[in-house]
Motif scaffolding. Structure first.
Motif, PDB file in Angstrom:
ATOM      1  N   ALA A  48       1.510  17.345 -12.929  1.00 30.31           N
ATOM      2  CA  ALA A  48       1.795  18.758 -12.636  1.00 30.31           C
ATOM      3  C   ALA A  48       2.869  19.284 -13.584  1.00 30.31           C
ATOM      4  O   ALA A  48       2.777  20.408 -14.090  1.00 30.31           O
ATOM      5  CB  ALA A  48       2.237  18.909 -11.186  1.00 30.31           C
ATOM      6  N   TYR A  49       3.890  18.461 -13.837  1.00 25.80           N
ATOM      7  CA  TYR A  49       4.948  18.839 -14.787  1.00 25.80           C
ATOM      8  C   TYR A  49       4.347  19.049 -16.172  1.00 25.80           C
ATOM      9  O   TYR A  49       4.640  20.025 -16.856  1.00 25.80           O
ATOM     10  CB  TYR A  49       6.017  17.755 -14.836  1.00 25.80           C
ATOM     11  CG  TYR A  49       6.966  17.902 -16.013  1.00 25.80           C
ATOM     12  CD1 TYR A  49       8.087  18.724 -15.928  1.00 25.80           C
ATOM     13  CD2 TYR A  49       6.735  17.224 -17.207  1.00 25.80           C
ATOM     14  CE1 TYR A  49       8.948  18.874 -17.009  1.00 25.80           C
ATOM     15  CE2 TYR A  49       7.576  17.359 -18.285  1.00 25.80           C
ATOM     16  CZ  TYR A  49       8.679  18.190 -18.192  1.00 25.80           C
ATOM     17  OH  TYR A  49       9.525  18.331 -19.256  1.00 25.80           O
TER      18      TYR A  49
ATOM     19  N   ASN B 183      17.355  12.203  -3.307  1.00 24.42           N
ATOM     20  CA  ASN B 183      16.846  10.844  -3.141  1.00 24.42           C
ATOM     21  C   ASN B 183      15.347  10.752  -3.417  1.00 24.42           C
ATOM     22  O   ASN B 183      14.874   9.739  -3.931  1.00 24.42           O
ATOM     23  CB  ASN B 183      17.160  10.318  -1.734  1.00 24.42           C
ATOM     24  CG  ASN B 183      18.625   9.938  -1.597  1.00 24.42           C
ATOM     25  OD1 ASN B 183      19.296   9.661  -2.576  1.00 24.42           O
ATOM     26  ND2 ASN B 183      19.121   9.931  -0.372  1.00 24.42           N
ATOM     27  N   THR B 184      14.595  11.800  -3.080  1.00 24.80           N
ATOM     28  CA  THR B 184      13.162  11.804  -3.395  1.00 24.80           C
ATOM     29  C   THR B 184      12.955  11.871  -4.905  1.00 24.80           C
ATOM     30  O   THR B 184      12.101  11.179  -5.465  1.00 24.80           O
ATOM     31  CB  THR B 184      12.462  12.988  -2.714  1.00 24.80           C
ATOM     32  OG1 THR B 184      12.614  12.871  -1.300  1.00 24.80           O
ATOM     33  CG2 THR B 184      10.978  13.017  -3.056  1.00 24.80           C
TER      34      THR B 184
ATOM     35  N   TYR C 214       3.648   5.382  -6.121  1.00 26.41           N
ATOM     36  CA  TYR C 214       3.367   5.462  -7.562  1.00 26.41           C
ATOM     37  C   TYR C 214       2.383   6.593  -7.850  1.00 26.41           C
ATOM     38  O   TYR C 214       2.553   7.354  -8.812  1.00 26.41           O
ATOM     39  CB  TYR C 214       2.789   4.141  -8.069  1.00 26.41           C
ATOM     40  CG  TYR C 214       3.827   3.078  -8.360  1.00 26.41           C
ATOM     41  CD1 TYR C 214       4.836   3.312  -9.294  1.00 26.41           C
ATOM     42  CD2 TYR C 214       3.794   1.841  -7.726  1.00 26.41           C
ATOM     43  CE1 TYR C 214       5.794   2.347  -9.571  1.00 26.41           C
ATOM     44  CE2 TYR C 214       4.747   0.870  -7.995  1.00 26.41           C
ATOM     45  CZ  TYR C 214       5.743   1.117  -8.918  1.00 26.41           C
ATOM     46  OH  TYR C 214       6.685   0.165  -9.193  1.00 26.41           O
ATOM     47  N   LYS C 215       1.360   6.704  -7.037  1.00 27.16           N
ATOM     48  CA  LYS C 215       0.357   7.750  -7.246  1.00 27.16           C
ATOM     49  C   LYS C 215       0.970   9.143  -7.087  1.00 27.16           C
ATOM     50  O   LYS C 215       0.619  10.078  -7.823  1.00 27.16           O
ATOM     51  CB  LYS C 215      -0.808   7.564  -6.269  1.00 27.16           C
ATOM     52  CG  LYS C 215      -1.690   6.362  -6.592  1.00 27.16           C
ATOM     53  CD  LYS C 215      -2.859   6.254  -5.614  1.00 27.16           C
ATOM     54  CE  LYS C 215      -3.782   5.099  -5.994  1.00 27.16           C
ATOM     55  NZ  LYS C 215      -4.918   4.957  -5.060  1.00 27.16           N
ATOM     56  N   GLN C 216       1.894   9.278  -6.138  1.00 34.84           N
ATOM     57  CA  GLN C 216       2.566  10.561  -5.937  1.00 34.84           C
ATOM     58  C   GLN C 216       3.422  10.918  -7.151  1.00 34.84           C
ATOM     59  O   GLN C 216       3.479  12.077  -7.572  1.00 34.84           O
ATOM     60  CB  GLN C 216       3.420  10.505  -4.676  1.00 34.84           C
ATOM     61  CG  GLN C 216       2.603  10.478  -3.392  1.00 34.84           C
ATOM     62  CD  GLN C 216       3.441  10.177  -2.157  1.00 34.84           C
ATOM     63  OE1 GLN C 216       4.602   9.749  -2.267  1.00 34.84           O
ATOM     64  NE2 GLN C 216       2.865  10.388  -0.985  1.00 34.84           N
ATOM     65  N   THR C 217       4.090   9.900  -7.728  1.00 33.27           N
ATOM     66  CA  THR C 217       4.909  10.131  -8.920  1.00 33.27           C
ATOM     67  C   THR C 217       4.030  10.569 -10.087  1.00 33.27           C
ATOM     68  O   THR C 217       4.366  11.524 -10.808  1.00 33.27           O
ATOM     69  CB  THR C 217       5.678   8.853  -9.294  1.00 33.27           C
ATOM     70  OG1 THR C 217       6.601   8.528  -8.249  1.00 33.27           O
ATOM     71  CG2 THR C 217       6.446   9.040 -10.601  1.00 33.27           C
TER      72      THR C 217
ATOM     73  N   LYS D 111       0.834  -1.196   0.000  1.00 26.61           N
ATOM     74  CA  LYS D 111       0.000   0.000   0.000  1.00 26.61           C
ATOM     75  C   LYS D 111       0.869   1.247   0.000  1.00 26.61           C
ATOM     76  O   LYS D 111       0.534   2.247  -0.631  1.00 26.61           O
ATOM     77  CB  LYS D 111      -0.937  -0.012   1.206  1.00 26.61           C
ATOM     78  CG  LYS D 111      -1.974  -1.134   1.156  1.00 26.61           C
ATOM     79  CD  LYS D 111      -2.902  -1.098   2.359  1.00 26.61           C
ATOM     80  CE  LYS D 111      -3.926  -2.225   2.281  1.00 26.61           C
ATOM     81  NZ  LYS D 111      -4.819  -2.251   3.448  1.00 26.61           N
ATOM     82  N   ILE D 112       1.978   1.183   0.706  1.00 23.46           N
ATOM     83  CA  ILE D 112       2.924   2.305   0.712  1.00 23.46           C
ATOM     84  C   ILE D 112       3.521   2.490  -0.672  1.00 23.46           C
ATOM     85  O   ILE D 112       3.648   3.614  -1.173  1.00 23.46           O
ATOM     86  CB  ILE D 112       4.036   2.063   1.754  1.00 23.46           C
ATOM     87  CG1 ILE D 112       3.442   2.063   3.165  1.00 23.46           C
ATOM     88  CG2 ILE D 112       5.141   3.098   1.625  1.00 23.46           C
ATOM     89  CD1 ILE D 112       4.412   1.642   4.250  1.00 23.46           C
ATOM     90  N   THR D 113       3.860   1.379  -1.328  1.00 25.30           N
ATOM     91  CA  THR D 113       4.413   1.435  -2.682  1.00 25.30           C
ATOM     92  C   THR D 113       3.398   2.010  -3.652  1.00 25.30           C
ATOM     93  O   THR D 113       3.731   2.833  -4.514  1.00 25.30           O
ATOM     94  CB  THR D 113       4.839   0.025  -3.144  1.00 25.30           C
ATOM     95  OG1 THR D 113       5.785  -0.503  -2.216  1.00 25.30           O
ATOM     96  CG2 THR D 113       5.457   0.073  -4.523  1.00 25.30           C
ATOM     97  N   LEU D 114       2.137   1.583  -3.515  1.00 25.28           N
ATOM     98  CA  LEU D 114       1.081   2.107  -4.378  1.00 25.28           C
ATOM     99  C   LEU D 114       0.944   3.609  -4.203  1.00 25.28           C
ATOM    100  O   LEU D 114       0.815   4.356  -5.189  1.00 25.28           O
ATOM    101  CB  LEU D 114      -0.245   1.413  -4.045  1.00 25.28           C
ATOM    102  CG  LEU D 114      -1.487   1.940  -4.769  1.00 25.28           C
ATOM    103  CD1 LEU D 114      -1.354   1.756  -6.274  1.00 25.28           C
ATOM    104  CD2 LEU D 114      -2.739   1.243  -4.261  1.00 25.28           C
TER     105      LEU D 114
END
Length: 432
Positions: free
Chosen positions: A163-164, A197-198, A154-157, A148-151
């Motif tokens: 936005a870009y 790193n982010t 991905y959504k944040q990326t 769930k953290i990984t998902l």
């Protein structure tokens, strides 16, 4: 007639192009056949999402839709006929690639293959579908929190990419993701004030999405495979607590602060087991096994699915008897453990200065930070590995507990200075 049953590994799904839309949206034919073979195209039918049964992949029984049975029958015919045709060609030894699949679908539905009838999936459509697939997998399998953290990552990326695109490239798609985009996107994220790193994590997620799209035949632009198109990173300042500092935490009387006490005790479980917080936070009686009169923890590591056995340290046994009636402290939210363990560490004066260098917004910054501020749930595991190594526990035994798979990985993980390693080597039999 052949007496043998011929089969294919292919599977058909019918999905909505925009399942969360408040308007009618196309029903999409989605076929996967082996690694890297996938076809998505429009069926020619459209439906409002509220009338769509995603579980059965058909139109719901709604009286206001007069041709529901006709459309559902057509979808069934497409599925059955398509699978039958692909199976036939597969068993004949024909090469089943995406172009071939498109031709089968086109012939089956009596359509001329063109852009309007077989509309390509653009990058953001695919990326959103990528996360939806992962969400369905989590919901179906009740997968661990880590997924769930990984998902969420991905959504944040994808959010950053949208936005870009809005600011720099409104037409961002698979064919425009190249080295020029790569450096422009990094520059954009630097201007957002993100650490190196982010930024690297966002690039890693993007590359994972592109790899999947390429495997499925959706993406044909391989510019992202250029050696310069890679995840960026830098070494972070990770600390460990010495045995003396661990002892200071243990001896601190926190009976008047039950939440701090519980957080400290859970942290100590992490230290004496060498596990990740997802594995040590919430251990219970059902995790205890007895072998030859010795009690051990049996833990199935959530990240690796590997089962490890760890002797229960006498100090943990004392804590369980003294404060938890022989049981273990109940699970606590990780953010609270991080908050309280810092406060406990500050109270016992674990406050030496640690110099931290990070690249933020494209610029390197070095700051002096008190050690207690850097302590978190993961510090427990790193402290175990480092102190166990310095105590001359065989590396292979430490790795059996921690779950590290290679010595190279292990030595990168522990925090041992050159002087500490030299002292340890000097104590070996060779130098006696």
């Amino acid at each position: 007639m052949s007496k043998y049953i011929n089969s294919t590994a292919g599977s058909v799904r019918f999905i909505l192009k925009e399942p969360n839309s408040d308007k009618i949206t196309p029903i999409i034919f989605d076929f996967s056949f082996g690694r890297g073979k996938r076809l998505k195209c429009a069926t020619g039918f459209k439906i409002h999402p509220k009338f769509w049964d995603s579980k059965n992949q058909r139109i719901r029984a709604v009286s206001t839709i007069s041709n529901r049975e006709e459309v559902n029958a057509k979808l069934r015919d497409i599925e059955t006929s398509f699978i039958k045709s692909v199976s036939f060609h597969h068993n004949q030894g024909n090469d089943i690639d995406r172009k071939f699949l498109k031709q089968i679908f086109s012939n089956l539905t009596n359509r001329i293959e063109n852009e309007s009838e077989d509309k390509s999936i653009d990058f953001f459509e695919y990326a959103d579908g990528f996360t939806e697939d992962k969400q369905r997998h989590i919901d179906k399998t009740k997968t661990i929190t880590l997924s769930k953290i990984t998902l969420r990552a991905y959504k944040q990326t994808i959010k950053k990419l949208k936005a870009y695109s809005k600011s720099y490239d409104p037409n961002l798609d698979f064919d425009s993701i190249n080295l020029e985009f790569y450096y422009s996107f990094i520059h954009y994220l630097e201007n957002e004030g993100l650490s190196l790193n982010t930024i690297g994590k966002h690039l890693k997620n993007l590359i994972a999405i592109l790899n999947r799209a390429t495997e499925e035949g959706i993406n044909t632009n391989l510019a992202f495979q250029h050696r310069e198109f890679r995840r960026v990173s830098e070494n972070t300042t990770s600390i460990y607590l010495t045995t003396h500092e661990i002892e200071k935490l243990e001896k601190k009387d926190l009976s008047d602060k039950p939440l701090h006490e519980k957080a400290r005790d859970i942290f100590l479980i992490g230290y004496y087991t060498g596990q990740r917080v997802s594995d040590y936070n919430g251990l219970g009686i059902n995790n205890i096994r007895t072998f030859e009169g010795r009690s051990v923890f049996e833990i199935v590591q959530q990240k690796t699915s590997k089962t490890v056995y760890i002797p229960i340290h006498p100090k943990l046994t004392t804590i369980f008897k003294k404060r938890y009636k022989g049981k273990m402290p109940s699970k606590m939210p990780e953010q609270l453990i991080n908050k309280y363990i810092k406060e406990v560490a500050r109270s016992v004066k674990i406050n030496e200065d640690v110099f931290v260098t990070r690249t933020i917004g494209g610029k390197k910054n070095t700051d002096s930070i008190k050690k207690y501020k850097l302590i978190g749930t993961h510090t427990a595991r790193r402290s175990f590995c480092t102190n166990a190594y310095l105590s001359k526990m065989p590396v292979i035994d430490i790795m059996a507990i921690s779950g590290h798979t290679t010595e190279k990985e292990f030595y990168k993980y522990i925090k041992v200075s050159s002087q500490e390693r030299a002292i340890k080597i000097a104590d070996s039999a060779f130098f006696q």
